[in-house]
Design a protein around this motif. Structure first.
Motif, short mmCIF file in Angstrom:
data_model
loop_
_atom_site.label_atom_id
_atom_site.label_comp_id
_atom_site.label_asym_id
_atom_site.label_seq_id
_atom_site.Cartn_x
_atom_site.Cartn_y
_atom_site.Cartn_z
N LEU A 217 0.98 -1.29 0.00
CA LEU A 217 -0.04 -0.16 0.03
C LEU A 217 0.80 1.18 -0.05
CD1 LEU A 217 -2.81 -1.29 2.57
CD2 LEU A 217 -3.24 -0.82 0.18
N ASP A 218 1.91 1.32 0.71
CA ASP A 218 2.80 2.33 0.76
C ASP A 218 3.60 2.54 -0.78
OD1 ASP A 218 2.87 3.10 3.26
OD2 ASP A 218 4.17 1.74 4.18
N ALA A 219 3.69 1.60 -1.07
CA ALA A 219 4.32 1.58 -2.76
C ALA A 219 3.46 2.20 -3.57
CB ALA A 219 4.76 0.29 -3.18
N ILE A 220 2.20 1.80 -3.50
CA ILE A 220 1.05 2.34 -4.35
C ILE A 220 0.67 3.90 -3.91
CG2 ILE A 220 -1.44 2.53 -4.76
CD1 ILE A 220 -1.33 -0.85 -4.17
N GLY A 221 0.83 4.45 -2.77
CA GLY A 221 0.86 5.61 -2.26
C GLY A 221 -0.47 6.45 -2.47
N THR A 222 -1.41 6.26 -3.14
CA THR A 222 -2.62 6.90 -3.12
C THR A 222 -3.50 6.94 -1.90
OG1 THR A 222 -4.09 5.18 -3.65
CG2 THR A 222 -2.84 6.17 -5.50
N GLU A 223 -4.27 8.00 -1.51
CA GLU A 223 -5.01 8.32 -0.53
C GLU A 223 -5.81 7.13 -0.18
OE1 GLU A 223 -8.33 11.33 1.22
OE2 GLU A 223 -6.95 12.01 -0.42
N GLU A 224 -6.29 6.37 -1.26
CA GLU A 224 -7.46 5.42 -1.12
C GLU A 224 -6.49 4.16 -0.54
OE1 GLU A 224 -9.21 7.96 -3.99
OE2 GLU A 224 -7.10 7.05 -3.81
N ALA A 225 -5.21 4.11 -0.99
CA ALA A 225 -4.50 2.89 -0.69
C ALA A 225 -3.99 3.06 0.64
CB ALA A 225 -3.25 2.65 -1.71
N LEU A 226 -3.49 4.14 1.12
CA LEU A 226 -2.84 4.16 2.50
C LEU A 226 -4.03 4.43 3.57
CD1 LEU A 226 -0.53 7.54 1.70
CD2 LEU A 226 0.03 5.12 2.01
N ALA A 227 -5.26 4.49 3.18
CA ALA A 227 -6.48 4.56 4.43
C ALA A 227 -6.71 3.10 4.48
CB ALA A 227 -7.80 5.03 3.67
N LEU A 228 -6.10 1.93 3.87
CA LEU A 228 -6.28 0.48 4.11
C LEU A 228 -5.42 0.09 5.12
CD1 LEU A 228 -7.56 -0.24 0.55
CD2 LEU A 228 -8.95 0.11 2.32
N LYS A 229 -4.31 0.73 5.26
CA LYS A 229 -3.35 0.19 6.04
C LYS A 229 -3.67 -0.38 7.38
CE LYS A 229 0.70 2.04 6.21
NZ LYS A 229 2.07 2.97 6.42
N GLY A 230 -3.14 -1.44 8.00
CA GLY A 230 -3.27 -1.86 9.30
C GLY A 230 -4.42 -2.61 9.47
N LYS A 231 -5.10 -2.99 8.21
CA LYS A 231 -6.64 -3.62 8.32
C LYS A 231 -6.66 -5.05 7.81
CE LYS A 231 -8.82 1.02 8.22
NZ LYS A 231 -9.73 1.82 7.29
N ALA A 232 -5.59 -5.36 6.86
CA ALA A 232 -5.84 -6.73 6.21
C ALA A 232 -5.53 -7.67 7.21
CB ALA A 232 -4.78 -6.74 5.12
N GLY A 233 -4.54 -7.81 8.30
CA GLY A 233 -4.62 -8.84 8.97
C GLY A 233 -5.81 -9.34 9.78
N ILE A 234 -6.57 -8.27 10.49
CA ILE A 234 -7.66 -8.46 11.04
C ILE A 234 -8.73 -8.89 10.34
CG2 ILE A 234 -9.58 -7.47 12.38
CD1 ILE A 234 -7.22 -5.27 13.52
N ALA A 235 -9.09 -8.28 8.93
CA ALA A 235 -9.70 -8.81 8.05
C ALA A 235 -9.88 -10.16 7.87
CB ALA A 235 -9.90 -8.02 6.89
N ASN A 236 -8.44 -10.76 7.47
CA ASN A 236 -8.13 -12.24 7.12
C ASN A 236 -8.56 -12.99 8.28
OD1 ASN A 236 -6.81 -13.73 4.90
ND2 ASN A 236 -5.74 -14.45 6.92
N SER A 237 -8.15 -12.75 9.36
CA SER A 237 -8.70 -13.45 10.50
C SER A 237 -9.92 -13.63 10.76
CB SER A 237 -8.06 -12.90 11.80
OG SER A 237 -6.51 -13.03 11.77
N ARG A 238 -10.94 -12.59 10.40
CA ARG A 238 -12.48 -12.67 10.58
C ARG A 238 -12.71 -13.66 9.59
NH1 ARG A 238 -13.14 -6.25 12.05
NH2 ARG A 238 -12.65 -6.55 14.38
#
Length: 374
Positions: A217-238
């Motif tokens: 997400l940092d490499a993509i760098g858009t506002e939309e991408a950066l807003a998704l940081k820190g959420k994938a691990g929890i989503a995958n677990s759910r």
């Protein structure tokens, strides 16, 4: 006693410590954690063992009086004896928990040699050897969830040996793990094995997913991408928890359960927060739910005891929101399947690197012990 850890336990989360050393078992600290902090299990790995052996002198007696005295003792022999001794000691401390929970908790996990991650037959043999050597019923043998690990998991379960499935990331692989567990139980029943004593957990890694996804997400760098940081691990677990619930409701599982089978509980692993910008209890608070395990590094456990909050069940009924998060990641350009493939491959490499460090550490300890003997 920590009221916060008590509340977490009462919410259906089994609190396991992701650490093991002779210091913990011989000083009474592990017993204190069981008595006062609701710790009901322990996980170990080569990194944990290497760290313990580098920092403590409590391994010297076993080295000096036994292992180093025999010139035929190899490094592999020494690792086997030292680690199984630690696990046996911890298992005996946790045995009352095992008895009180009918074998659900009170478990200590010991990992097969990770260099065998792509070798089914050798993994099966290693699992049996470790199980027999420890000789305590409340042990989990850790087997990685590689493609080659799946039949090893089934065979080990089929032999009546309890398994902690480790290095698990993707939902597809998790479904394969659940299938392997069920297949193992079915074979055990056919062979006359009492499956009521067989337990298993599936260790789904959390923070490593965020580390990899956040990097992309940092490499993509858009506002939309950066807003998704820190959420994938929890989503995958759910989403994984939703898979667990779906499997638990299946006809296949109900048939096994009617014959005494125990559910393979989801275990949240890698729950120490790697990004200091995130709350240090993130992967505990956000993954509270019934019939789960959270194995925490000591620092994470202490943080939760100090300021962690239980905000109710965060797993049940959250699959749709988690699926939307995964779709949003795809929309900004994150290939989720590639993330999972990368994490498994890198995970095996990290496990092998940790094992190599343990080998070097024990080699140094063995050499030093032989030097002390003159």
């Amino acid at each position: 006693m920590s009221d916060r850890l008590k509340t977490l336990s009462e919410a259906g989360v089994s609190i396991w410590l992701d650490d093991l050393s002779r210091e913990l078992t011989e000083t009474g600290e592990l017993q204190r954690l069981v008595d006062e902090d609701h710790v009901v299990g322990v996980t170990s790995n080569p990194t944990i063992f290497a760290s313990a052996m580098k920092e403590g002198a409590r391994y010297e007696p076993q080295l000096d009086e036994g292992l180093a005295a025999d010139p035929q003792t190899t490094v592999a022999d020494a690792i086997f004896e030292l680690t199984t001794t630690d696990v046996r000691q911890a298992a005996r401390i946790l045995r009352p928990v095992y008895d009180a929970t009918d074998g659900v908790d009170g478990r200590v996990s010991l990992e097969v040699d990770p260099t065998l991650a792509y070798d089914t037959d050798e993994t099966i043999a290693s699992a049996r050897k470790l199980w027999d050597k420890v000789g305590e019923p409340n042990v989990f043998i850790k087997i990685p969830a590689t493609q080659e690990g799946l039949p090893a998991i089934a065979a080990t379960i089929g032999a009546g040996i309890s398994v902690n499935v480790t290095l698990l990331f993707s939902l597809d692989r998790y479904r394969g793990v659940l299938d392997a567990y069920a297949s193992g139980l079915e074979h055990a029943i056919a062979d006359g094995v009492d499956i009521s004593d067989v337990q298993s957990v599936a260790s789904i890694f959390v923070s490593r997913i965020d580390s990899e996804v956040d990097k992309r997400l940092d490499a993509i760098g858009t506002e939309e991408a950066l807003a998704l940081k820190g959420k994938a691990g929890i989503a995958n677990s759910r989403l994984a928890y939703a898979v667990y619930e779906e499997f638990s409701a299946s006809d296949r599982w109900r048939a096994l359960e009617a014959q005494g089978a125990n559910r393979q509980r989801p275990l949240w692993a890698s729950t120490g927060v790697k990004n200091p910008d995130y709350p240090d209890t993130l992967y505990v608070t956000e993954l509270v739910g019934p019939n789960t395990v959270n194995t925490m590094p000591g620092a994470t456990m202490r943080a939760f005891a100090d300021h962690g909050e239980v905000e109710g069940d965060k797993l049940s009924g959250n699959a749709e929101q988690a699926e939307q998060l995964v779709r949003s990641l795809a929309e900004v350009g994150v290939d989720y399947d590639d993330v999972m493939v990368t994490l498994e491959s890198e995970g095996v490499e990290k496990f092998e690197s940790s094992w190599a460090d343990l080998v070097r550490t024990v080699q140094d300890q063995l050499t030093a012990a032989r030097g002390r003997r003159g």
